[in-house]
Design an enzyme around this catalytic site. Structure first.
Site, mmCIF file in Angstrom:
data_model
loop_
_atom_site.group_PDB
_atom_site.id
_atom_site.type_symbol
_atom_site.label_atom_id
_atom_site.label_comp_id
_atom_site.label_asym_id
_atom_site.label_seq_id
_atom_site.Cartn_x
_atom_site.Cartn_y
_atom_site.Cartn_z
ATOM 1 N N PRO A 33 0.771 -1.236 0.000
ATOM 2 C CA PRO A 33 0.000 0.000 0.000
ATOM 3 C C PRO A 33 0.813 1.303 0.000
ATOM 4 O O PRO A 33 0.243 2.364 -0.131
ATOM 5 C CB PRO A 33 -0.806 -0.104 1.291
ATOM 6 C CG PRO A 33 0.018 -0.966 2.179
ATOM 7 C CD PRO A 33 0.752 -1.923 1.295
ATOM 8 N N ASP A 56 2.902 1.453 -11.648
ATOM 9 C CA ASP A 56 1.802 2.402 -11.497
ATOM 10 C C ASP A 56 2.199 3.608 -10.660
ATOM 11 O O ASP A 56 3.200 3.595 -9.949
ATOM 12 C CB ASP A 56 0.627 1.709 -10.795
ATOM 13 C CG ASP A 56 -0.205 0.909 -11.777
ATOM 14 O OD1 ASP A 56 0.047 1.036 -12.988
ATOM 15 O OD2 ASP A 56 -1.084 0.159 -11.324
ATOM 16 N N LYS A 78 -1.506 5.540 -13.095
ATOM 17 C CA LYS A 78 -2.508 6.528 -13.386
ATOM 18 C C LYS A 78 -2.735 7.309 -12.109
ATOM 19 O O LYS A 78 -2.941 6.702 -11.075
ATOM 20 C CB LYS A 78 -3.852 5.849 -13.729
ATOM 21 C CG LYS A 78 -3.733 4.528 -14.433
ATOM 22 C CD LYS A 78 -4.992 3.702 -14.254
ATOM 23 C CE LYS A 78 -4.758 2.389 -14.934
ATOM 24 N NZ LYS A 78 -5.795 1.417 -14.743
ATOM 25 N N GLY A 110 -0.702 -1.928 -3.852
ATOM 26 C CA GLY A 110 -1.526 -2.835 -3.041
ATOM 27 C C GLY A 110 -1.469 -4.252 -3.561
ATOM 28 O O GLY A 110 -0.384 -4.803 -3.779
ATOM 29 N N THR A 139 -3.090 -5.326 0.474
ATOM 30 C CA THR A 139 -4.003 -4.325 -0.083
ATOM 31 C C THR A 139 -4.216 -3.171 0.903
ATOM 32 O O THR A 139 -4.104 -3.357 2.125
ATOM 33 C CB THR A 139 -5.343 -4.987 -0.472
ATOM 34 O OG1 THR A 139 -6.132 -4.013 -1.149
ATOM 35 C CG2 THR A 139 -6.110 -5.515 0.737
ATOM 36 N N MET A 193 -10.939 4.629 -3.367
ATOM 37 C CA MET A 193 -11.150 5.620 -4.433
ATOM 38 C C MET A 193 -12.374 6.492 -4.201
ATOM 39 O O MET A 193 -12.975 6.978 -5.150
ATOM 40 C CB MET A 193 -11.308 4.916 -5.797
ATOM 41 C CG MET A 193 -10.060 4.185 -6.218
ATOM 42 S SD MET A 193 -10.261 3.295 -7.762
ATOM 43 C CE MET A 193 -11.166 1.854 -7.249
ATOM 44 N N GLY A 222 -1.720 6.418 3.407
ATOM 45 C CA GLY A 222 -1.513 5.434 4.460
ATOM 46 C C GLY A 222 -0.203 4.669 4.322
ATOM 47 O O GLY A 222 0.275 4.430 3.211
HETATM 48 N N1 SAH Z 1 -4.787 -2.401 -5.824
HETATM 49 C C1 SAH Z 1 -4.790 -1.400 -4.800
HETATM 50 C C2 SAH Z 1 -5.944 -0.441 -4.927
HETATM 51 C C3 SAH Z 1 -5.927 0.375 -6.186
HETATM 52 S S1 SAH Z 1 -7.236 1.511 -6.262
HETATM 53 C C4 SAH Z 1 -4.780 -2.073 -3.435
HETATM 54 O O1 SAH Z 1 -4.946 -3.292 -3.356
HETATM 55 O O2 SAH Z 1 -4.613 -1.392 -2.434
HETATM 56 C C5 SAH Z 1 -6.492 2.954 -5.561
HETATM 57 C C6 SAH Z 1 -7.164 3.310 -4.248
HETATM 58 O O3 SAH Z 1 -6.621 2.519 -3.208
HETATM 59 C C7 SAH Z 1 -6.921 4.724 -3.824
HETATM 60 O O4 SAH Z 1 -7.841 5.618 -4.440
HETATM 61 C C8 SAH Z 1 -7.169 4.623 -2.339
HETATM 62 O O5 SAH Z 1 -8.531 4.588 -2.039
HETATM 63 C C9 SAH Z 1 -6.580 3.278 -2.028
HETATM 64 N N2 SAH Z 1 -5.181 3.410 -1.609
HETATM 65 C C10 SAH Z 1 -4.109 2.866 -2.199
HETATM 66 N N3 SAH Z 1 -2.988 3.173 -1.526
HETATM 67 C C11 SAH Z 1 -3.379 3.946 -0.491
HETATM 68 C C12 SAH Z 1 -2.685 4.584 0.568
HETATM 69 N N4 SAH Z 1 -1.370 4.488 0.699
HETATM 70 N N5 SAH Z 1 -3.395 5.296 1.466
HETATM 71 C C13 SAH Z 1 -4.736 5.398 1.361
HETATM 72 N N6 SAH Z 1 -5.434 4.814 0.387
HETATM 73 C C14 SAH Z 1 -4.773 4.102 -0.536
#
Ligand code: SAH
Length: 527
Positions: A33, A56, A78, A110, A139, A193, A222
């Protein structure tokens, strides 16, 4: 980060049997994350073997350093509203590179299969007949929440957790998300998101029957030291979050478990959490400095004002190396001095025996530590880690002896002068200090706007160059809202000469001493 050759071999077991010479291979790897140390060992091993990495927007740049230096790095986007590559372009690209026979890591934030369109990429690979593997990642819904002090399930508070995308405006028809049904589900709700649609999501949940007093929070960035958490209720959170200007990437968490933060928060409780610290040391010394501050929770920005470079010609160093066995003492006044001289010794096909019976003095513990990787140990390290300390403790021992001072082109001359009174002294320039041409983009603005807490300064040359590189607006903030932390009285005096007040000075002239003083300062100002 753990790097273990044996483990990598084990982790990649079976991969080669799936490879043929004609077709490459794609690893869909979850990067975790944010915190780069949250990647799996299998993910690290895949990166270590990659020929191409397609990554990404949310992937931590430090993870890219795990790929071999000659690996091709392709940014696929993106961020919100900005796409380097469209999804079908990414799908096609993966197939194209793999068909070239190359080993590809598709590195995604994630977990690749949680709201990451990883499934579409994998399906595309299947259709194209490209062998692939999926390396899961932590994630955000699990990693970010843990770092925010929120257990997504808890025997007493939540027996279920739902992950949902907040990508779509609630009420859109036809809708992919049934907010009414989600509102009715007991347990924790984690929306990815959704920060741009926070108000309508919270409203949809209230409309669906969730109490408006249900605990809710948003967590931005986070697992990184820039993590921010805003806590409220379904009714109050949208306002609180917009007041705090929370922006993507952020996660919405709804449910009673949010209240557990009060006792389980750990990441945000570290001593320097919430502090942004600029490190002005040369990049060569920055790595360890950054990790010690980061481990305490600080957001660290590296802005070297001086660069360390090798000398332009090695003839002087080579001459000194040849004379080493005939000298009585070599004096090192920095870890850089040790590294540059010793690397030259080894590059010339010699090893630590090049020193013969020559004794070694190091100005401080870090300089002494730098000797160890070369199989050497300092004979003398003064209690006071500065030239005066070294002069005092070494002077008697070098009387009538031959001494070599290994130093930078711009160094203090005190030792030279002191030793010359009693010994035969030569000095050799083993590296150069060169002014950096500029600061990293955006840093001047952050200083000028006062969104930096500390700038660390570790030598007179560094602070003087910092002054030259800053705009007048930024200079005016330094010593005021943007505090200075100095390594030594000499550095403090240099800052004062420039009209800057120094808020904190290390008690011992070491980086650890400087970090300790920042920690103490934070504790004493905590309300
Ligand atoms: N595949 C990723 C999610 C991709 S969608 C996973 O498994 O975590 C992207 C969304 O994930 C962001 O808009 C946010 O809502 C969340 N996200 C990803 N990294 C984050 C972080 N470090 N802190 C807070 N939200 C995060």
């Amino acid at each position: 980060m753990v790097r273990d050759g044996g483990g990598e071999m084990e982790a990649m077991d079976g991969l080669d049997s799936q490879l043929d010479a004609e077709t490459g291979f794609v690893d869909l790897v979850g990067a975790g994350p944010g915190d780069p140390d949250l990647i799996t060992r299998k993910g690290m091993a895949a990166l270590g073997l990659a020929q191409v990495v397609v990554y990404d927007h949310l992937v931590h740049p430090r993870l890219l350093d795990l790929a071999p230096p000659d690996a091709e790095l392709i940014f696929a986007g993106k961020s919100r509203g900005k796409c380097a590559l469209k999804q079908d372009q990414i799908n096609a690209l993966l197939v194209e590179i793999a068909r070239d026979g190359r080993r590809v890591v598709r590195l995604k934030g994630g977990d690749p299969y949680v709201f990451g369109r990883g499934a579409e990429e994998a399906e595309h690979l299947v259709n194209a007949g490209i062998p692939f593997r999926v390396v899961p990642g932590v994630t955000a819904g699990v990693g970010v929440t843990s770092y925010a002090g929120i257990p997504v399930t808890h025997r007493g508070f939540a027996s279920a957790v739902t992950f949902v995308t907040g990508h779509e405006e609630p009420g859109t028809q036809p809708s992919r998300v049934d907010w009414r049904a989600l509102a009715a589900l007991p347990g924790t709700l984690v929306a990815y998101m959704g920060v741009g649609r926070l108000a309508s999501i919270c409203e949809a949940l209230i409309q669906g029957g969730r109490e408006s007093s249900t605990e809710a929070c948003v967590i931005q960035n986070g697992t990184l030291n820039s993590q921010r958490t805003v806590v409220g209720t379904l009714a109050s959170l949208p306002g609180l979050s917009s007041d705090a200007a929370v922006a993507a990437p952020a996660l919405l968490v709804v449910g009673q478990v949010v209240s557990r933060r009060e006792s389980l928060s750990w990441f945000e409780n570290r001593p320097l959490f919430g502090q942004s610290v600029v490190v002005t040391r040369p990049a060569e010394e920055g790595g360890a400095s950054i990790s010690s501050l980061e481990a305490l929770g600080a957001e660290v920005l590296l802005a070297p004002t001086v660069q360390i470079l090798p000398v332009e010609s090695f003839s002087e160093i080579d001459g000194a190396i040849a004379r080493l066995p005939h000298l009585d003492w070599v004096v090192f006044t920095s870890a850089n001095g040790v590294n540059h001289l010793l690397k030259r010794v080894f590059a010339g096909g010699r090893d630590a025996r090049a020193f013969g019976r020559c004794r070694i003095a190091a100005i401080g513990p870090r300089t002494a530590d730098a000797l160890a990787p070369f199989g050497l140990r300092a004979d003398l390290v003064p209690k006071l880690s500065r030239s005066e300390g070294l002069a005092e403790e070494l002077l008697n021992q070098v009387r009538g002896k031959s001494v070599l001072l290994a130093r930078a082109d711009r160094g203090r001359v005190l030792l030279d002068e002191e030793f010359r009174k009693v010994a035969s002294v030569e000095h050799v320039t083993v590296y150069r200090n060169v002014d950096s041409p500029c600061l990293p983009p955006g840093l001047d603005d952050r200083i000028a706007s006062g969104t930096i807490d500390w700038i660390t300064i570790t030598s007179s040359a560094i602070v003087e160059r910092l002054f030259e590189l800053l705009s007048a607006r930024a200079r005016a903030r330094v010593g005021e809202t943007v505090k200075l932390a100095s390594l030594s009285p000499l550095t403090t005096a240099a800052a004062n000469r420039l009209g800057w007040k120094v808020e904190a000075e290390a008690e011992t002239t070491t980086w650890e001493g400087l970090v300790r003083v920042l920690e103490r300062h934070k504790r004493s100002t905590r309300v």
